[in-house]
Design an enzyme around this catalytic site. Structure first.
Site, PDB file in Angstrom:
ATOM      1  N   TRP A  90       0.822  -1.213   0.000  1.00  0.00           N
ATOM      2  CA  TRP A  90       0.000   0.000   0.000  1.00  0.00           C
ATOM      3  C   TRP A  90       0.850   1.256   0.000  1.00  0.00           C
ATOM      4  O   TRP A  90       0.537   2.228  -0.686  1.00  0.00           O
ATOM      5  CB  TRP A  90      -0.971  -0.018   1.190  1.00  0.00           C
ATOM      6  CG  TRP A  90      -2.043  -1.044   0.987  1.00  0.00           C
ATOM      7  CD1 TRP A  90      -2.168  -2.230   1.646  1.00  0.00           C
ATOM      8  CD2 TRP A  90      -3.104  -1.007   0.018  1.00  0.00           C
ATOM      9  NE1 TRP A  90      -3.253  -2.932   1.150  1.00  0.00           N
ATOM     10  CE2 TRP A  90      -3.836  -2.202   0.162  1.00  0.00           C
ATOM     11  CE3 TRP A  90      -3.500  -0.085  -0.952  1.00  0.00           C
ATOM     12  CZ2 TRP A  90      -4.949  -2.499  -0.630  1.00  0.00           C
ATOM     13  CZ3 TRP A  90      -4.601  -0.371  -1.740  1.00  0.00           C
ATOM     14  CH2 TRP A  90      -5.307  -1.557  -1.576  1.00  0.00           C
ATOM     15  N   ASP A 160      -1.140   6.403   6.555  1.00  0.00           N
ATOM     16  CA  ASP A 160      -2.276   5.617   6.074  1.00  0.00           C
ATOM     17  C   ASP A 160      -2.620   4.624   7.180  1.00  0.00           C
ATOM     18  O   ASP A 160      -1.856   3.702   7.464  1.00  0.00           O
ATOM     19  CB  ASP A 160      -1.880   4.883   4.782  1.00  0.00           C
ATOM     20  CG  ASP A 160      -3.017   4.005   4.246  1.00  0.00           C
ATOM     21  OD1 ASP A 160      -4.075   3.906   4.919  1.00  0.00           O
ATOM     22  OD2 ASP A 160      -2.835   3.421   3.164  1.00  0.00           O
ATOM     23  N   LYS A 184     -12.507  -1.126   7.039  1.00  0.00           N
ATOM     24  CA  LYS A 184     -11.966  -2.197   7.899  1.00  0.00           C
ATOM     25  C   LYS A 184     -12.489  -2.040   9.330  1.00  0.00           C
ATOM     26  O   LYS A 184     -13.266  -2.852   9.786  1.00  0.00           O
ATOM     27  CB  LYS A 184     -10.438  -2.185   7.902  1.00  0.00           C
ATOM     28  CG  LYS A 184      -9.827  -3.083   6.865  1.00  0.00           C
ATOM     29  CD  LYS A 184      -9.615  -2.444   5.580  1.00  0.00           C
ATOM     30  CE  LYS A 184      -8.973  -3.395   4.599  1.00  0.00           C
ATOM     31  NZ  LYS A 184      -8.930  -2.804   3.274  1.00  0.00           N
TER      32      LYS A 184
HETATM   33  C1  PLP Z   1      -3.421   0.125   4.090  1.00  0.00           C
HETATM   34  C2  PLP Z   1      -4.476   0.334   3.037  1.00  0.00           C
HETATM   35  N1  PLP Z   1      -4.499   1.490   2.342  1.00  0.00           N
HETATM   36  C3  PLP Z   1      -5.442   1.706   1.397  1.00  0.00           C
HETATM   37  C4  PLP Z   1      -6.393   0.756   1.124  1.00  0.00           C
HETATM   38  C5  PLP Z   1      -7.450   0.891   0.065  1.00  0.00           C
HETATM   39  O1  PLP Z   1      -7.700   2.036  -0.410  1.00  0.00           O
HETATM   40  P1  PLP Z   1      -8.938   2.244  -1.402  1.00  0.00           P
HETATM   41  O2  PLP Z   1      -9.985   2.879  -0.539  1.00  0.00           O
HETATM   42  O3  PLP Z   1      -8.381   3.160  -2.405  1.00  0.00           O
HETATM   43  O4  PLP Z   1      -9.370   0.943  -1.961  1.00  0.00           O
HETATM   44  C6  PLP Z   1      -6.397  -0.437   1.808  1.00  0.00           C
HETATM   45  C7  PLP Z   1      -7.435  -1.439   1.492  1.00  0.00           C
HETATM   46  O5  PLP Z   1      -7.346  -2.589   1.652  1.00  0.00           O
HETATM   47  C8  PLP Z   1      -5.426  -0.655   2.779  1.00  0.00           C
HETATM   48  O6  PLP Z   1      -5.416  -1.796   3.447  1.00  0.00           O
END
Ligand code: PLP
Length: 350
Positions: A90, A160, A184
């Site tokens: 990510w 994040d 989540k």
């Molecule tokens: C750490 C993290 N960042 C970002 C995202 C996802 O972002 P998006 O809302 O763009 O799908 C996730 C989704 O699984 C994630 O686990």
């Protein structure tokens, strides 16, 4: 989602109490939605103990849009470089968007060892005076989690927290900006919680397309355009559920217990199960990632587990193996059932 929250949503779906219409049909400009939005915002503030220096925003577009908004707002002519610490897929994805608005410096990349460890402070190649330092506190795919923040020498940390927001106590004041797509630990897809230090809102100062500008979202009270009403409502309910459980301190103890039940089976399996993360204190309390000696065994594990009522265990396609996610809403009994299944499976197949 916590089962009791799903039940409440079902009960209230036809008509919100005291409103008489569904959350899916009320106007986002109505006084009724004003109350839901204010309620959700204050619930996030209470649960996360957000100080006055920071503001909670609800924005759409998920983590993907935050990856763009962050460099767009914070990389300025005075501070063009953004530092990214890569400890998983990510963070790598986030770093890929910087080039449109600023200069990217990879302060650390754990990709060479397939993101199985965190950097030490002395490993970081930070840029003095950087616009910000970005990291992913919990890498969902690789199951690795920061338990404390690096020293960035006063440069704002942008985190994040999509997969570990509200998993335990946090000092929000340590961060310039926190973002988390809600799906989540904090509700359903469709809304992203952004907690931004108020003084940073001035950085973008009218040089961006409107939707990308945090200051405009702030000025509009998270209603720059039609907000995701249902998702904001769900976030409010999940936060109140968390408070009713005793808040983040209690949930952290529970999350540690749930993940440890599974880690204990891995550690005591004489090598039948191998965890992805090398150092025990860097293992995630949200996503437990491991594999068995062969892909065949991993596949059999998933299908046998499914027959035993244990689902969604297949690891991410980029890593393979198994991923057991024990987010806030997963009851302890779920982790206990998985741990018992794992012991049986190892006894039969080891
Ligand atoms: C750490 C993290 N960042 C970002 C995202 C996802 O972002 P998006 O809302 O763009 O799908 C996730 C989704 O699984 C994630 O686990």
């Amino acid at each position: 989602m916590p089962e009791s929250v799903l039940q409440q949503i079902q009960d209230e779906m036809m008509a919100l109490p005291g409103v008489g219409s569904s959350i899916l049909e009320i106007s986002h400009r109505s006084a009724d939605f004003d109350a839901i939005l204010d309620d959700a915002r204050s619930a996030v503030e209470r649960v996360m103990n957000v100080p006055d220096t920071h503001e909670v925003l609800f924005i759409q577009g998920g983590g993907a849009l935050q990856n763009i908004m962050i460099p767009a707002n914070f990389c300025t002519p005075e501070a063009q470089t953004a530092d990214y610490i890569l400890t998983g897929a990510w963070g790598k994805k986030s770093a890929g968007e910087v080039k449109y608005y600023g200069d990217l410096n990879i302060a650390y990349d754990a990709g060479d060892t397939n993101f199985n460890h965190l950097p030490k402070q002395s490993d970081l190649k930070l840029t003095p005076g950087a616009a910000y330092v970005h990291l992913t506190t919990n890498e969902t795919i690789h199951g690795i989690q920061f338990k404390s923040m690096p020293d960035t020498g006063g440069v704002p940390i942008v985190a994040d927290k999509s997969s570990d927001i509200m998993c335990g106590p946090l000092n929000v004041a340590d961060y310039g900006l926190i973002y988390a797509c809600a799906q989540k630990n904090a509700g359903t897809s469709g809304v992203t919680i952004v907690i931004v230090r108020k003084d940073l809102l001035a950085r973008s100062a009218d040089r961006l397309p409107s939707y990308l500008d945090y200051a405009k979202h702030s000025k509009a009270g998270s209603r720059f355009n039609t907000p995701p009403t249902f998702s904001i409502y769900a976030t409010g309910l999940v936060c109140k559920w968390l408070e009713s459980k005793g808040g983040v301190e209690k949930i952290e103890a529970e999350n540690k217990h749930k993940s440890q039940l599974i880690y204990d089976v891995i550690d005591n399996s004489a090598g039948f199960y191998t965890g992805h993360v090398v150092n025990k204190d860097e293992r995630s309390i949200m996503n437990v990632v491991f594999k068995m000696p062969s892909d065949e065994l991993d596949a059999r594990f998933c299908s046998d587990a499914k027959n035993a009522g244990l689902t969604t265990l297949k690891g991410h396609r980029s890593l393979g193996g198994i991923r057991a996610s024990v987010y806030n809403a997963m009851p302890v009994e779920g982790a206990e059932a998985l741990a018992a299944f794992m012991k049986d499976f190892a006894a039969q197949n080891g």
